[in-house]
Write an enzyme that holds these catalytic residues in place. Structure first.
Site, PDB file in Angstrom:
ATOM      1  N   GLU A 163      -4.269   2.633  -1.995  1.00  0.00           N
ATOM      2  CA  GLU A 163      -4.176   1.853  -0.751  1.00  0.00           C
ATOM      3  C   GLU A 163      -2.756   1.313  -0.566  1.00  0.00           C
ATOM      4  O   GLU A 163      -2.190   1.380   0.539  1.00  0.00           O
ATOM      5  CB  GLU A 163      -5.177   0.703  -0.803  1.00  0.00           C
ATOM      6  CG  GLU A 163      -5.100  -0.257   0.367  1.00  0.00           C
ATOM      7  CD  GLU A 163      -5.689  -1.616   0.013  1.00  0.00           C
ATOM      8  OE1 GLU A 163      -5.291  -2.595   0.663  1.00  0.00           O
ATOM      9  OE2 GLU A 163      -6.521  -1.700  -0.916  1.00  0.00           O
ATOM     10  N   ASP A 180      -0.520   2.474   2.618  1.00  0.00           N
ATOM     11  CA  ASP A 180      -0.037   1.468   3.563  1.00  0.00           C
ATOM     12  C   ASP A 180       1.441   1.687   3.874  1.00  0.00           C
ATOM     13  O   ASP A 180       1.863   1.634   5.040  1.00  0.00           O
ATOM     14  CB  ASP A 180      -0.266   0.072   2.971  1.00  0.00           C
ATOM     15  CG  ASP A 180       0.347  -1.031   3.826  1.00  0.00           C
ATOM     16  OD1 ASP A 180      -0.227  -1.329   4.881  1.00  0.00           O
ATOM     17  OD2 ASP A 180       1.392  -1.572   3.433  1.00  0.00           O
ATOM     18  N   GLU A 208      -6.288   3.741   4.244  1.00  0.00           N
ATOM     19  CA  GLU A 208      -4.966   3.710   3.619  1.00  0.00           C
ATOM     20  C   GLU A 208      -4.979   4.412   2.269  1.00  0.00           C
ATOM     21  O   GLU A 208      -4.019   5.118   1.920  1.00  0.00           O
ATOM     22  CB  GLU A 208      -4.497   2.263   3.465  1.00  0.00           C
ATOM     23  CG  GLU A 208      -4.200   1.582   4.797  1.00  0.00           C
ATOM     24  CD  GLU A 208      -3.740   0.150   4.650  1.00  0.00           C
ATOM     25  OE1 GLU A 208      -3.004  -0.318   5.532  1.00  0.00           O
ATOM     26  OE2 GLU A 208      -4.113  -0.507   3.653  1.00  0.00           O
TER      27      GLU A 208
END
Length: 226
Positions: free
Chosen positions: A42, A46, A118
């Site tokens: 994640e 991102d 993400e």
């Protein structure tokens, strides 16, 4: 850890075939379910999403100010946008959650869904490269990039829905909390949104009433645009 079912079907939905399906499995695994979960992916996803969207906006709007570019990027990468993408991919059907999260409806929680998107981006990057990620993300975001404009206040979904209905001289939407689960410090709100133009209500689930209302409103807007 149990294998997650129907990953090939999810790959088709995503538009990317993983060489290493273990990366996709990890991206779909919440920290409540296993030690090898998706939080590091994640973090990576991102950053990749931010640079791809920043680059796209920079070239799409050569005269836009830094402030406009920042506001447009924030609109495109914020949690409720990622949640809508997750719902379009039906990611809730594939998530691997611990018993507690499963019982409390974690597969519908906006933060878990957004984080999974993400994480999948991070997994795709590790399975391929940045250029593959860029092309895929531009495909995922094609409609949103075509619609967004600089100099326009990036209004939230509830405001946009209200203005849309007012412009048509239609009644305003009705929001009702239909369920609250979890302890006081970790609650999940389920909100129902009804409008006259849709025969069925639309549901939003989030960690606060306001966020759940925003998610429901965003989904209603998507339906009205079809």
């Amino acid at each position: 850890m149990e294998p997650i079912k129907n990953l090939p079907r999810l790959c088709r939905t995503l538009g990317y075939e993983f060489k290493n399906l273990e990366l996709l499995t990890q991206a779909l695994t919440h920290r409540s379910a296993a030690n090898k979960h998706n939080e590091r992916l994640e973090f990576l996803g991102d950053s990749i999403l931010s640079i791809v969207i920043s680059d796209a906006l920079y070239h799409q709007f050569p005269k836009a100010t830094e402030g406009d570019l920042s506001r447009m990027r924030a609109t495109l990468v914020r949690g409720d946008t990622l949640t809508l993408i997750a719902k379009a991919f039906k990611l809730g059907d594939y998530l691997f959650l611990g018993p507690g999260e499963l019982k409390s409806g974690g597969f519908r929680r906006e933060s878990i869904l957004a984080d999974a998107v993400e994480a999948i981006i991070g997994a795709i990057y590790l399975d391929s490269d940045l250029e593959v990620c860029r092309k895929l993300l531009l495909h995922w975001y094609a409609e949103r990039l075509a619609e967004i404009q600089p100099g326009v206040n990036q209004k939230d979904a509830k405001t946009l829905l209200q203005e849309y209905l007012q412009g048509l001289k239609k009644p305003l939407p009705d929001y009702q909390v239909i369920n609250i689960e979890g302890d006081a410090h970790d609650q999940t709100f389920t909100v129902e949104c009804r409008i006259d133009d849709l025969s069925e209500s639309v549901i939003g689930v989030a960690s606060s009433r306001r966020k759940a209302e925003q998610i429901a409103a965003a989904q209603v807007l998507e339906l009205l645009k079809k």
